[in-house]
Design an enzyme around this catalytic site. Structure first.
Site, PDB file in Angstrom:
ATOM      1  N   TYR A  36     -24.520  -3.471  -5.748  1.00 54.35           N
ATOM      2  CA  TYR A  36     -23.221  -4.097  -5.358  1.00 54.35           C
ATOM      3  C   TYR A  36     -22.277  -3.229  -5.033  1.00 54.35           C
ATOM      4  CZ  TYR A  36     -19.807  -7.832  -5.384  1.00 54.35           C
ATOM      5  OH  TYR A  36     -18.899  -8.687  -4.916  1.00 54.35           O
ATOM      6  N   LYS A  91     -40.092 -28.463   2.972  1.00 58.56           N
ATOM      7  CA  LYS A  91     -40.485 -27.529   4.178  1.00 58.56           C
ATOM      8  C   LYS A  91     -40.214 -25.983   3.729  1.00 58.56           C
ATOM      9  CE  LYS A  91     -41.464 -27.657   8.270  1.00 58.56           C
ATOM     10  NZ  LYS A  91     -40.738 -28.398   9.469  1.00 58.56           N
TER      11      LYS A  91
END
Length: 390
Positions: A36, A91
């Site tokens: 970060y 899915k």
């Protein structure tokens, strides 16, 4: 317990079928600085200079959005985007389990074509591909067409093209088994919506010539009143003999029935009216146009359905993981007709001559060979067509 009761119990226990797992260890101050701030600024600036580096410095190249508006969820109809979330999560779980692809479900709260297209366009830069799911016809045709025009990543409506690929692969092998040629087989469809039109279109690409699509009003033919634009286009490409009348009329002496419509529309008498040893694909779910045992009793040589409790299940899981794996591996700009033809032949080719029989015309949906074989064929086709960027 019934399947439905077991599913409710398990979904409540899961609290969702997918989760985000960090690939970056963040355990020390140095880890934090690299993953970060301040270190993350370096890849940001590199991507600003060259957006294609997003495939190098982020997960984009292995990330697919599974997107619905909830207008045609399974056999449940227009239940809305939030109610479609369990299907989209499922899915995504299949993408990860079968092809190692990270997928994220996005259920969009609009059924306006313009809003849906613009929403997907605006977020497309975060993904390597878009899997459209459970969007009703004829809107789905327009949504996909317009997205392909404005996005430079693969756009694939699985209800159309996944079904088309697996059904066409099954038909190639059913024709091999019954001594037919695709180019001369008489093929009749019950259902002229998204799936029916897409299957017919791909079969034309594969060399079929005598296709008749039927809807609730009977056979489609060029100039028939009341058709939507997608039906008008497919009617102009099919029905070379000018067949009119009902589904029963169209089926007389037909070699192949493909059902993507509703339960019970195909009778045993209709099967008996077909050519000797016909092929019957009754794909309506959960109840097919005719039960496979009834079709066989009426003389069908090869039967297929969408159900897992009968042989020859026409299952899209044979298609979309491998198609997207191949497209992502070469950073394809699109999924073309040629790539879909390649996927079709790859799936059909996995059943050898010594294996082919009336109850085995497709590999199992759980066969781990399928994804790499399909992916390789799709990637090769993308390179041949100049659609690959890697």
């Amino acid at each position: 317990m019934s399947i439905g009761e077991r599913a409710l119990e398990q979904h409540a226990a899961w609290h969702g079928k997918i989760e985000v797992v960090s690939r970056a260890a963040v355990e020390t101050a140095d880890d934090l600085a690299v993953a970060y701030t301040p270190g993350v600024a370096a890849p940001c600036l590199e991507i600003q200079r060259d957006p294609d580096l997003s495939y190098t410095y982020t997960r984009r190249g292995n990330l697919v959005a599974v997107i619905t508006d909830g207008s045609a969820v399974l056999g449940l109809g227009n239940i809305g985007p939030i109610a479609g979330m369990p299907v989209m999560e499922g899915k995504c779980a299949l993408f990860k389990s079968f092809a190692g692809i990270d997928a994220f479900p996005l259920c969009v709260g609009t059924q306006d074509v313009d809003e849906l297209v613009e929403t997907i366009r605006l977020i497309s830069g975060s993904f390597g591909g878009i899997n459209l799911e459970d969007i009703s016809a004829p809107r789905c045709f327009e949504v996909e067409r317009r997205l392909k025009e404005v996005c430079d990543i693969p756009i694939f409506h699985d209800d159309q093209h996944g079904t088309a690929i697996v059904a066409s692969a099954a038909l190639i092998n059913a024709c091999r088994l019954t001594g037919r040629e695709l180019a001369t087989a008489r093929i009749v469809f019950s259902g002229a919506g998204a799936a029916g039109i897409s299957i017919a279109s791909l079969m034309l690409e594969l060399g079929a010539r005598d296709i008749v699509l039927c809807d609730v009003d009977g056979a489609l033919y060029e100039g028939k009143p009341g058709m939507n634009p997608a039906q008008e286009r497919i009617a102009a490409q099919t029905n070379p003999r000018g067949v009119t009348g009902s589904l029963a009329d169209a089926l007389a002496d037909a070699d192949v029935f493909v059902g993507v419509s509703v339960a019970g529309v195909l009778s045993q008498d209709m099967v008996r009216s077909m050519a000797p040893h016909p092929i019957v694909f009754a794909l309506a779910n959960p109840v097919p146009e005719i039960m496979p045992n009834e079709a066989r009793a009426a003389g069908a040589a090869v039967c297929a359905s969408g159900r897992s409790d009968f042989p020859n299940q026409i299952n899209n899981v044979l298609v979309f993981p491998g198609v997207f794996r191949g497209a992502l591996d070469v950073r394809a700009r699109d999924i073309s007709d040629g790539m879909m033809v390649a996927a079709t032949h790859a799936i059909a080719g996995m059943v050898g001559e010594d294996e082919l029989r009336a109850d085995y015309i497709l590999p199992s949906a759980l066969d781990k060979r399928v994804v790499p074989v399909v992916a390789a064929a799709v990637a090769e086709a993308a390179r041949a067509e100049g659609l690959a960027r890697a």
